[in-house]
Motif scaffolding. Structure first.
Motif, PDB file in Angstrom:
ATOM      1  N   PRO A  52      37.789  47.319  34.384  1.00  0.00           N
ATOM      2  CA  PRO A  52      37.168  46.205  35.098  1.00  0.00           C
ATOM      3  C   PRO A  52      38.192  45.378  35.868  1.00  0.00           C
ATOM      4  CG  PRO A  52      37.202  45.795  32.730  1.00  0.00           C
ATOM      5  CD  PRO A  52      37.694  47.191  32.938  1.00  0.00           C
ATOM      6  N   PHE A  53      37.712  44.667  36.869  1.00  0.00           N
ATOM      7  CA  PHE A  53      38.552  43.812  37.705  1.00  0.00           C
ATOM      8  C   PHE A  53      39.170  42.731  36.825  1.00  0.00           C
ATOM      9  CE2 PHE A  53      39.415  40.564  40.905  1.00  0.00           C
ATOM     10  CZ  PHE A  53      39.919  41.326  41.943  1.00  0.00           C
ATOM     11  N   GLY A  54      40.492  42.554  36.903  1.00  0.00           N
ATOM     12  CA  GLY A  54      41.195  41.585  36.071  1.00  0.00           C
ATOM     13  C   GLY A  54      41.021  40.153  36.562  1.00  0.00           C
ATOM     14  N   THR A  55      40.712  39.259  35.636  1.00  0.00           N
ATOM     15  CA  THR A  55      40.570  37.832  35.947  1.00  0.00           C
ATOM     16  C   THR A  55      41.585  37.045  35.123  1.00  0.00           C
ATOM     17  OG1 THR A  55      38.925  37.490  34.200  1.00  0.00           O
ATOM     18  CG2 THR A  55      38.100  38.126  36.384  1.00  0.00           C
ATOM     19  N   LEU A  56      41.709  35.750  35.363  1.00  0.00           N
ATOM     20  CA  LEU A  56      42.632  34.925  34.577  1.00  0.00           C
ATOM     21  C   LEU A  56      42.238  34.907  33.104  1.00  0.00           C
ATOM     22  CD1 LEU A  56      43.350  31.915  36.948  1.00  0.00           C
ATOM     23  CD2 LEU A  56      44.978  33.608  36.118  1.00  0.00           C
ATOM     24  N   LYS A 106      40.381  37.282  31.536  1.00  0.00           N
ATOM     25  CA  LYS A 106      40.480  38.646  30.995  1.00  0.00           C
ATOM     26  C   LYS A 106      41.228  39.521  32.000  1.00  0.00           C
ATOM     27  CE  LYS A 106      37.976  42.143  28.597  1.00  0.00           C
ATOM     28  NZ  LYS A 106      36.725  42.639  28.087  1.00  0.00           N
ATOM     29  N   PRO A 107      42.582  39.474  31.956  1.00  0.00           N
ATOM     30  CA  PRO A 107      43.362  40.252  32.929  1.00  0.00           C
ATOM     31  C   PRO A 107      43.304  41.760  32.659  1.00  0.00           C
ATOM     32  CG  PRO A 107      44.800  39.131  31.379  1.00  0.00           C
ATOM     33  CD  PRO A 107      43.415  38.686  31.072  1.00  0.00           C
ATOM     34  N   ALA A 108      43.570  42.534  33.694  1.00  0.00           N
ATOM     35  CA  ALA A 108      43.671  43.988  33.560  1.00  0.00           C
ATOM     36  C   ALA A 108      44.950  44.292  32.787  1.00  0.00           C
ATOM     37  CB  ALA A 108      43.706  44.645  34.932  1.00  0.00           C
ATOM     38  N   VAL A 109      44.823  45.034  31.691  1.00  0.00           N
ATOM     39  CA  VAL A 109      45.967  45.323  30.818  1.00  0.00           C
ATOM     40  C   VAL A 109      46.643  46.606  31.282  1.00  0.00           C
ATOM     41  CG1 VAL A 109      46.708  45.779  28.462  1.00  0.00           C
ATOM     42  CG2 VAL A 109      44.850  44.165  28.887  1.00  0.00           C
ATOM     43  N   ILE A 110      47.947  46.516  31.513  1.00  0.00           N
ATOM     44  CA  ILE A 110      48.776  47.667  31.870  1.00  0.00           C
ATOM     45  C   ILE A 110      49.744  47.875  30.714  1.00  0.00           C
ATOM     46  CG2 ILE A 110      50.411  48.612  33.530  1.00  0.00           C
ATOM     47  CD1 ILE A 110      47.638  48.094  34.718  1.00  0.00           C
ATOM     48  N   TYR A 111      49.788  49.098  30.173  1.00  0.00           N
ATOM     49  CA  TYR A 111      50.647  49.407  29.045  1.00  0.00           C
ATOM     50  C   TYR A 111      51.955  50.031  29.508  1.00  0.00           C
ATOM     51  CZ  TYR A 111      46.554  48.556  26.172  1.00  0.00           C
ATOM     52  OH  TYR A 111      45.483  47.974  25.577  1.00  0.00           O
ATOM     53  N   SER A 137      39.278  46.213  44.365  1.00  0.00           N
ATOM     54  CA  SER A 137      38.103  46.612  43.585  1.00  0.00           C
ATOM     55  C   SER A 137      37.378  47.751  44.292  1.00  0.00           C
ATOM     56  CB  SER A 137      37.163  45.413  43.423  1.00  0.00           C
ATOM     57  OG  SER A 137      36.670  45.013  44.687  1.00  0.00           O
ATOM     58  N   LYS A 138      36.366  48.312  43.618  1.00  0.00           N
ATOM     59  CA  LYS A 138      35.583  49.387  44.245  1.00  0.00           C
ATOM     60  C   LYS A 138      34.800  48.861  45.447  1.00  0.00           C
ATOM     61  CE  LYS A 138      35.035  52.125  40.074  1.00  0.00           C
ATOM     62  NZ  LYS A 138      34.124  52.632  39.058  1.00  0.00           N
ATOM     63  N   GLU A 139      34.356  47.612  45.323  1.00  0.00           N
ATOM     64  CA  GLU A 139      33.571  47.016  46.403  1.00  0.00           C
ATOM     65  C   GLU A 139      34.434  46.634  47.601  1.00  0.00           C
ATOM     66  OE1 GLU A 139      33.473  45.608  43.182  1.00  0.00           O
ATOM     67  OE2 GLU A 139      31.829  46.943  42.645  1.00  0.00           O
ATOM     68  N   GLU A 140      35.655  46.139  47.340  1.00  0.00           N
ATOM     69  CA  GLU A 140      36.547  45.695  48.409  1.00  0.00           C
ATOM     70  C   GLU A 140      37.952  46.278  48.215  1.00  0.00           C
ATOM     71  OE1 GLU A 140      36.488  41.510  49.272  1.00  0.00           O
ATOM     72  OE2 GLU A 140      34.470  41.347  48.434  1.00  0.00           O
ATOM     73  N   ILE A 193      46.526  39.918  47.575  1.00  0.00           N
ATOM     74  CA  ILE A 193      45.523  40.375  48.533  1.00  0.00           C
ATOM     75  C   ILE A 193      44.101  40.159  48.008  1.00  0.00           C
ATOM     76  CG2 ILE A 193      44.661  42.362  49.842  1.00  0.00           C
ATOM     77  CD1 ILE A 193      47.547  43.447  49.773  1.00  0.00           C
ATOM     78  N   CYS A 194      43.852  40.615  46.757  1.00  0.00           N
ATOM     79  CA  CYS A 194      42.480  40.558  46.243  1.00  0.00           C
ATOM     80  C   CYS A 194      42.290  39.564  45.095  1.00  0.00           C
ATOM     81  CB  CYS A 194      42.027  41.939  45.792  1.00  0.00           C
ATOM     82  SG  CYS A 194      42.945  42.591  44.381  1.00  0.00           S
ATOM     83  N   GLY A 195      43.365  39.053  44.518  1.00  0.00           N
ATOM     84  CA  GLY A 195      43.256  38.081  43.426  1.00  0.00           C
ATOM     85  C   GLY A 195      43.113  38.684  42.042  1.00  0.00           C
ATOM     86  N   GLN A 196      43.238  40.004  41.919  1.00  0.00           N
ATOM     87  CA  GLN A 196      43.147  40.634  40.600  1.00  0.00           C
ATOM     88  C   GLN A 196      44.361  40.230  39.765  1.00  0.00           C
ATOM     89  OE1 GLN A 196      41.908  44.790  38.548  1.00  0.00           O
ATOM     90  NE2 GLN A 196      42.599  44.953  40.633  1.00  0.00           N
ATOM     91  N   VAL A 197      44.133  40.021  38.460  1.00  0.00           N
ATOM     92  CA  VAL A 197      45.177  39.552  37.558  1.00  0.00           C
ATOM     93  C   VAL A 197      45.565  40.692  36.622  1.00  0.00           C
ATOM     94  CG1 VAL A 197      45.811  37.815  35.848  1.00  0.00           C
ATOM     95  CG2 VAL A 197      44.202  37.232  37.661  1.00  0.00           C
ATOM     96  N   PHE A 198      46.882  40.867  36.428  1.00  0.00           N
ATOM     97  CA  PHE A 198      47.417  41.925  35.566  1.00  0.00           C
ATOM     98  C   PHE A 198      48.316  41.318  34.500  1.00  0.00           C
ATOM     99  CE2 PHE A 198      46.604  43.780  39.680  1.00  0.00           C
ATOM    100  CZ  PHE A 198      46.020  44.996  39.390  1.00  0.00           C
ATOM    101  N   VAL A 199      48.382  41.983  33.357  1.00  0.00           N
ATOM    102  CA  VAL A 199      49.300  41.593  32.288  1.00  0.00           C
ATOM    103  C   VAL A 199      49.867  42.874  31.675  1.00  0.00           C
ATOM    104  CG1 VAL A 199      47.556  41.482  30.454  1.00  0.00           C
ATOM    105  CG2 VAL A 199      49.600  40.087  30.283  1.00  0.00           C
TER     106      VAL A 199
END
Length: 131
Positions: free
Chosen positions: A66-70, A72-77, A90-93, A112-118
């Motif tokens: 899912p798209f990462g937010t503040l 619930k960020p997208a988790v990268i291991y 995102s899939k939409e944009e 660019i899109c505002g997605q959040v990663f951790v």
């Protein structure tokens, strides 16, 4: 003198291609077994133990979810404290790949899109799997 010795050899010997010393390869372990299971330790031992139960410790596929937010960020291991990540939106944009360095302990927002990663330690990903 080497040159005189080569001149005395029959010409057919000089044209014969050399064969390798070992023409057969012998395998001493069964397919699927790692010959150094008893001798490995650390990350290699973890990787081999997970491989036996069908889990790839170093997942080389792109991270999806899912798209990462503040909240619930997208988790990268990663096994390291820093990793290069590419965001495609995102899939939409979707947008062109935006590359950045993701560091442990910090959230990163795609400009660019505002997605959040951790970034999280790879060992947390497999903490609930028992070998």
């Amino acid at each position: 003198d080497l040159l005189n010795m080569l001149r005395k050899l029959p010409l057919r010997l000089l044209r014969t291609p050399c064969r390798p010393l070992f023409s057969r390869v012998r395998h001493f372990s069964k397919p699927g077994d790692h010959p150094g299971d008893e001798q490995s330790f650390g990350r290699e031992a973890e990787e081999l133990a997970l491989e036996k139960i069908g889990v790839d410790r170093y997942d080389r596929e792109p991270a999806t979810g899912p798209f990462g937010t503040l909240e619930k960020p997208a988790v990268i291991y990663s096994a390291q404290k820093e990793r290069v990540v590419g965001c495609v939106g995102s899939k939409e944009e979707p947008h062109d790949v935006y590359w950045f360095n993701l560091r442990a302990g910090m959230k990163h927002v795609c400009t660019i899109c505002g997605q959040v990663f951790v970034l999280e330690d790879n060992s947390k990903r497999y903490a609930n799997i028992e070998s």
